[in-house]
Design an enzyme around this catalytic site. Structure first.
Site, short mmCIF file in Angstrom:
data_model
loop_
_atom_site.label_atom_id
_atom_site.label_comp_id
_atom_site.label_asym_id
_atom_site.label_seq_id
_atom_site.Cartn_x
_atom_site.Cartn_y
_atom_site.Cartn_z
N LYS A 53 131.83 -17.35 -40.38
CA LYS A 53 131.31 -17.29 -39.25
C LYS A 53 131.38 -18.92 -38.50
CE LYS A 53 128.03 -13.97 -40.28
NZ LYS A 53 126.50 -13.30 -40.57
N GLN A 97 120.69 -14.96 -41.94
CA GLN A 97 121.40 -14.17 -42.81
C GLN A 97 120.45 -13.23 -43.90
OE1 GLN A 97 124.73 -13.91 -42.73
NE2 GLN A 97 124.91 -12.38 -44.23
N ASP A 120 121.90 -11.38 -33.50
CA ASP A 120 122.24 -10.28 -34.27
C ASP A 120 121.61 -8.80 -33.72
OD1 ASP A 120 123.64 -10.53 -36.76
OD2 ASP A 120 121.87 -11.75 -37.36
N1 GUN Z 1 124.13 -9.45 -43.51
C1 GUN Z 1 125.20 -8.59 -43.52
N2 GUN Z 1 125.66 -8.53 -42.22
C2 GUN Z 1 124.76 -9.25 -41.50
C3 GUN Z 1 124.85 -9.73 -40.15
O1 GUN Z 1 125.28 -9.17 -39.49
N3 GUN Z 1 123.82 -10.27 -39.65
C4 GUN Z 1 122.96 -10.98 -40.62
N4 GUN Z 1 122.01 -11.80 -39.89
N5 GUN Z 1 122.91 -10.73 -41.77
C5 GUN Z 1 123.94 -9.93 -42.27
#
Ligand code: GUN
Length: 305
Positions: A53, A97, A120
């Site tokens: 990311k 996350q 998200d």
């Molecule tokens: N854990 C797995 N996929 C994601 C995501 O798209 N966003 C977040 N915040 N955590 C994750």
């Protein structure tokens, strides 16, 4: 053989389309969009996601900041970190996350995010906006799947879609997006009776359960589209042999690399599908592309563009 739906190609197109929007933001706002990623503890899979990311942000000129509080952090400590980020005007999006280490209270953390910085789309306010089909950040992986379908001219309207998995991150928002695209949607999960027969009804089958090779030949109707959200590492020879029994080439690859990545769909049994997403290289690259797209959209909002 099924058509392979190339997630990297779609990702590249999405990122290319963001560039003129980023130029406009820089010209008008005097600052780039900003994304903060909070990674609590050192889950190895999460570390890889977060590294990717941050790297993609750098490539596009999006400001990104990674915060890595220890796994022993309390809920209150994470709440304080989120509050600090919420107060900073140069941060447009905040991502915490998931999963968070036990016993941190993930619900309280999510509720504390300002919905306008919830990149998200996980805050209950934004989940409500999704259900109401109002504009708001959408969960990145399901939004990426919709882009993959659209850009491959696979229209869910009137089709039967089956989603395996009911997680807040993928299954539930995926089902809602397919519904808004006029599919007839079934959500299946660990207590579904006759799972195989349910799945075999699907014109579009989305697997998001985190079980390697779970979707076998008999789950898939001839001519169906299979979207594989799973990313599973086979780390022992037994696990590799369970999926690739009798496949000398794949087992040799395991012996060389020490592990193999497979999706939730069986990699060798879907010859009769019309199209499948490969793992890796299918849905995975789109999650990050949509995260950046959401960050850019939030920055545009915050800058009044
Ligand atoms: N854990 C797995 N996929 C994601 C995501 O798209 N966003 C977040 N915040 N955590 C994750």
């Amino acid at each position: 053989m099924p058509k392979l739906l190339d997630g990297k190609a779609v990702r590249d197109r999405i990122l290319t389309e963001l560039r003129p929007r980023l130029d406009r933001i820089r010209e008008s706002g005097g600052r780039p969009p900003g994304l903060a990623v909070v990674l609590v503890g050192a889950d190895p899979a999460s570390e890889i996601y977060v590294r990717n990311k941050v790297k993609t942000c750098q490539e596009l000129g999006i400001f990104s900041e990674k915060l890595t509080p220890p796994a022993t952090s309390t809920t209150e400590e994470i709440l304080a970190i989120v509050a600090g980020l919420a107060a900073r005007p140069e941060i447009d999006g905040i991502l915490v996350q998931s999963p968070l280490p036990h016993p941190i209270d993930e619900r309280r953390i999510l509720l504390s995010l300002p919905p306008g910085k919830d990149v998200d789309g996980f805050h209950p306010y934004n989940v409500g906006q999704l259900v109401a089909n109002n504009p708001a950040p959408r969960a990145c992986t399901p939004a990426g799947v919709m882009e993959l379908l659209r850009r491959n001219e696979i229209n869910p309207s009137g089709k039967k879609a089956v989603v395996i998995g009911r997680s807040d991150i993928v299954g539930k928002p995926m089902a809602m997006l397919l519904l808004h695209a006029h599919a007839t949607v079934t959500i299946c999960h660990s207590r579904t009776s006759n799972l195989e027969a349910e799945c075999r009804q699907a014109d579009i089958l989305v697997a998001a359960i985190g079980r390697p090779g779970f979707v076998r030949r008999n789950f898939v109707k001839p001519g169906a589209v299979v979207v594989d959200v799973g990313i599973n590492r086979l780390a022992t020879r037994e696990a590799a042999a369970a999926v690739f029994a009798g496949n000398a080439e794949k087992l040799a690859e395991f012996d060389k690399k020490g592990s193999l990545i497979v999706g939730d769909a069986h990699p060798l049994e879907l010859e009769h599908a019309a199209a499948v997403t490969p793992v890796p290289g299918g849905v995975g690259p789109l999650t990050i592309a949509m995260l950046l797209a959401n960050t850019v959209a939030l920055a545009e909002q915050h800058l009044g563009l």
